[in-house]
Enzyme design. Structure first.
Site, PDB file in Angstrom:
ATOM      1  N   GLU A   1      -0.312  -9.605  -0.794  1.00  0.00           N
ATOM      2  CA  GLU A   1      -1.744  -9.868  -0.582  1.00  0.00           C
ATOM      3  C   GLU A   1      -2.508  -9.932  -1.899  1.00  0.00           C
ATOM      4  O   GLU A   1      -3.423 -10.745  -2.054  1.00  0.00           O
ATOM      5  CB  GLU A   1      -2.333  -8.787   0.341  1.00  0.00           C
ATOM      6  CG  GLU A   1      -1.801  -8.888   1.762  1.00  0.00           C
ATOM      7  CD  GLU A   1      -2.122  -7.669   2.604  1.00  0.00           C
ATOM      8  OE1 GLU A   1      -1.664  -6.559   2.261  1.00  0.00           O
ATOM      9  OE2 GLU A   1      -2.844  -7.813   3.598  1.00  0.00           O
TER      10      GLU A   1
ATOM     11  N   ALA B   1       0.862  -1.182   0.000  1.00  0.00           N
ATOM     12  CA  ALA B   1       0.000   0.000   0.000  1.00  0.00           C
ATOM     13  C   ALA B   1       0.898   1.232   0.000  1.00  0.00           C
ATOM     14  O   ALA B   1       2.074   1.166   0.375  1.00  0.00           O
ATOM     15  CB  ALA B   1      -0.886  -0.004   1.237  1.00  0.00           C
TER      16      ALA B   1
ATOM     17  N   GLU C   1       4.523  -5.314   7.240  1.00  0.00           N
ATOM     18  CA  GLU C   1       3.696  -4.313   7.931  1.00  0.00           C
ATOM     19  C   GLU C   1       4.078  -4.134   9.393  1.00  0.00           C
ATOM     20  O   GLU C   1       3.987  -3.014   9.921  1.00  0.00           O
ATOM     21  CB  GLU C   1       2.203  -4.692   7.830  1.00  0.00           C
ATOM     22  CG  GLU C   1       1.598  -4.460   6.456  1.00  0.00           C
ATOM     23  CD  GLU C   1       1.746  -5.645   5.519  1.00  0.00           C
ATOM     24  OE1 GLU C   1       2.540  -6.563   5.809  1.00  0.00           O
ATOM     25  OE2 GLU C   1       1.035  -5.659   4.492  1.00  0.00           O
TER      26      GLU C   1
ATOM     27  N   GLY D   1       0.765  -5.213   0.556  1.00  0.00           N
ATOM     28  CA  GLY D   1      -0.386  -5.338  -0.344  1.00  0.00           C
ATOM     29  C   GLY D   1      -0.055  -6.049  -1.646  1.00  0.00           C
ATOM     30  O   GLY D   1      -0.966  -6.598  -2.286  1.00  0.00           O
TER      31      GLY D   1
HETATM   32  N1  COA Z   1       4.560   3.225  -0.525  1.00  0.00           N
HETATM   33  C1  COA Z   1       4.919   4.395  -1.039  1.00  0.00           C
HETATM   34  N2  COA Z   1       6.049   4.576  -1.731  1.00  0.00           N
HETATM   35  C2  COA Z   1       6.834   3.501  -1.916  1.00  0.00           C
HETATM   36  C3  COA Z   1       6.517   2.241  -1.403  1.00  0.00           C
HETATM   37  C4  COA Z   1       5.306   2.115  -0.692  1.00  0.00           C
HETATM   38  N3  COA Z   1       4.892   0.941  -0.191  1.00  0.00           N
HETATM   39  N4  COA Z   1       7.503   1.378  -1.733  1.00  0.00           N
HETATM   40  C5  COA Z   1       8.405   2.091  -2.429  1.00  0.00           C
HETATM   41  N5  COA Z   1       8.003   3.359  -2.547  1.00  0.00           N
HETATM   42  C6  COA Z   1       8.693   4.464  -3.234  1.00  0.00           C
HETATM   43  C7  COA Z   1       9.863   4.990  -2.423  1.00  0.00           C
HETATM   44  O1  COA Z   1       9.408   5.916  -1.455  1.00  0.00           O
HETATM   45  C8  COA Z   1      10.693   5.625  -3.513  1.00  0.00           C
HETATM   46  O2  COA Z   1      10.103   6.859  -3.874  1.00  0.00           O
HETATM   47  P1  COA Z   1      11.042   8.165  -4.108  1.00  0.00           P
HETATM   48  O3  COA Z   1      11.949   7.768  -5.241  1.00  0.00           O
HETATM   49  O4  COA Z   1      10.072   9.241  -4.464  1.00  0.00           O
HETATM   50  O5  COA Z   1      11.793   8.376  -2.838  1.00  0.00           O
HETATM   51  C9  COA Z   1      10.472   4.675  -4.699  1.00  0.00           C
HETATM   52  O6  COA Z   1       9.275   3.986  -4.420  1.00  0.00           O
HETATM   53  C10 COA Z   1      11.607   3.655  -4.849  1.00  0.00           C
HETATM   54  O7  COA Z   1      11.723   2.957  -3.622  1.00  0.00           O
HETATM   55  P2  COA Z   1      13.114   2.837  -2.826  1.00  0.00           P
HETATM   56  O8  COA Z   1      12.794   2.549  -1.391  1.00  0.00           O
HETATM   57  O9  COA Z   1      13.989   4.017  -3.111  1.00  0.00           O
HETATM   58  O10 COA Z   1      13.744   1.554  -3.540  1.00  0.00           O
HETATM   59  P3  COA Z   1      14.758   0.504  -2.907  1.00  0.00           P
HETATM   60  O11 COA Z   1      15.217  -0.363  -4.030  1.00  0.00           O
HETATM   61  O12 COA Z   1      15.795   1.193  -2.087  1.00  0.00           O
HETATM   62  O13 COA Z   1      13.891  -0.380  -1.881  1.00  0.00           O
HETATM   63  C11 COA Z   1      11.944  -1.652  -1.226  1.00  0.00           C
HETATM   64  C12 COA Z   1      12.840  -1.179  -2.391  1.00  0.00           C
HETATM   65  C13 COA Z   1      10.755  -2.375  -1.824  1.00  0.00           C
HETATM   66  C14 COA Z   1      12.741  -2.599  -0.330  1.00  0.00           C
HETATM   67  C15 COA Z   1      11.494  -0.429  -0.396  1.00  0.00           C
HETATM   68  O14 COA Z   1      10.950   0.535  -1.302  1.00  0.00           O
HETATM   69  C16 COA Z   1      10.445  -0.740   0.625  1.00  0.00           C
HETATM   70  O15 COA Z   1      10.771  -1.287   1.665  1.00  0.00           O
HETATM   71  N6  COA Z   1       9.179  -0.335   0.365  1.00  0.00           N
HETATM   72  C17 COA Z   1       8.114  -0.461   1.322  1.00  0.00           C
HETATM   73  C18 COA Z   1       7.630  -1.907   1.439  1.00  0.00           C
HETATM   74  C19 COA Z   1       6.547  -1.996   2.506  1.00  0.00           C
HETATM   75  O16 COA Z   1       6.768  -1.764   3.670  1.00  0.00           O
HETATM   76  N7  COA Z   1       5.309  -2.325   2.067  1.00  0.00           N
HETATM   77  C20 COA Z   1       4.184  -2.477   2.931  1.00  0.00           C
HETATM   78  C21 COA Z   1       3.411  -1.206   2.985  1.00  0.00           C
HETATM   79  S1  COA Z   1       1.988  -1.341   4.052  1.00  0.00           S
END
Ligand code: COA
Length: 259
Positions: free
Chosen positions: A113, A65, A133, A110
């Protein structure tokens, strides 16, 4: 119908839905959730579509999400957002047409999911799965606490949920989270080949198998068996059953018409 964050393409009864918000790793904003609802309803009602492949653009399937949207939500808004996402994902799960998740990259929160709500999950080698989460101080809200244990068992689900750890495609296969792992460059062709096998079968039979399994897992065995007997009876009255059995006896391919 045109979408801002999705691409929906159709080729000879196979639809492909690509979540296309790669700069945010295809995270599910409220707008994306709204479009997913419209797209799955379009797929379900289109007479020229037999099944669906769901995938993501870029290096993510779906990274969860949209955390930016969740961050300010109130108790009431949080519950409503979860209910809305659950409703939309249930439309994928209850689709009478088979839905395959082609998991190309991150399937987190998500994203995991959404994949769990699809009928089949195929992972590319670069796929990663997780329910992170609890690292954010929340539970999953789009079905993760309920569908994950039903797919991988309670202990493995709890390990993923309580640690928030990510697992790679090979581990996802080992614990039964995905049906198979394929090279990334073969992901879409493997999913299409699998879907086309299903589309060659009787569509009413396919739809009722999906429904019997979906309903049956939440029923006592005797009720599930009664449901199955009812569906077996319904199918026995169809032209498709007569065609399928005639084709077998006549040693030819069946030509089902969904009747
Ligand atoms: N919600 C909003 N934005 C998200 C996102 C999410 N769930 N996952 C990634 N993004 C965005 C980042 O904020 C970043 O945006 P920006 O370039 O404007 O700063 C962009 O996507 C790229 O992500 P980034 O974190 O820089 O890539 P990464 O390769 O370093 O890491 C992940 C990849 C997937 C490990 C990391 O993005 C992450 O942990 N995301 C969240 C996963 C999560 O907790 N999901 C459950 C949500 S309830």
């Amino acid at each position: 119908m045109p979408y801002a964050y999705l691409q929906l393409t159709k080729s000879d009864r196979v639809a492909t839905l690509t979540i296309n918000r790669p700069d945010k790793l295809n995270s599910l904003s409220d707008d994306v959730i709204g479009e997913l609802e419209a797209a799955i309803m379009e797929v379900r009602s289109a007479t020229d579509i037999g099944g669906l492949i769901v995938t993501g653009a870029g290096r993510a399937f779906v990274a969860g999400a949209d955390i930016a949207e969740l961050s300010g939500q109130s108790v009431t808004e949080g519950r409503a957002r979860a209910q809305r996402g659950q409703h939309v994902f249930s439309l994928f799960e209850s689709s009478p047409k088979p839905v395959i998740a082609a998991v190309n990259g991150f399937a987190l929160g998500g994203g995991c999911e959404l994949a769990l709500a699809c009928h089949i999950r195929i992972a590319g080698e670069a796929a990663q799965f997780g329910q992170p989460e609890t690292k954010l101080g929340i539970t999953p809200g789009y079905g993760g606490t309920q569908r994950l244990p039903r797919v991988v068992g309670r202990a493995r689900a709890l390990e993923l949920l309580l640690t928030g750890d990510r697992i790679d495609a090979a581990e996802a296969y080992r614990i039964g989270l995905v049906n198979r792992v394929v090279p990334g460059d073969k992901l879409m062709s493997e999913c299409e080949a699998l879907l086309r096998k299903m589309l060659a079968n009787g569509p009413i039979a396919v739809a009722l198998c999906i429904d019997a399994v979906n309903r049956g897992v939440n029923m006592p065995l005797k009720d599930g068996l009664a449901l199955e007997a009812g569906y077996f009876g319904i199918l026995s009255g169809t032209a498709d059953m007569r065609e399928g059995m005639s084709a077998f006896l006549e040693k030819r391919g069946a030509n089902f018409r969904g009747k």
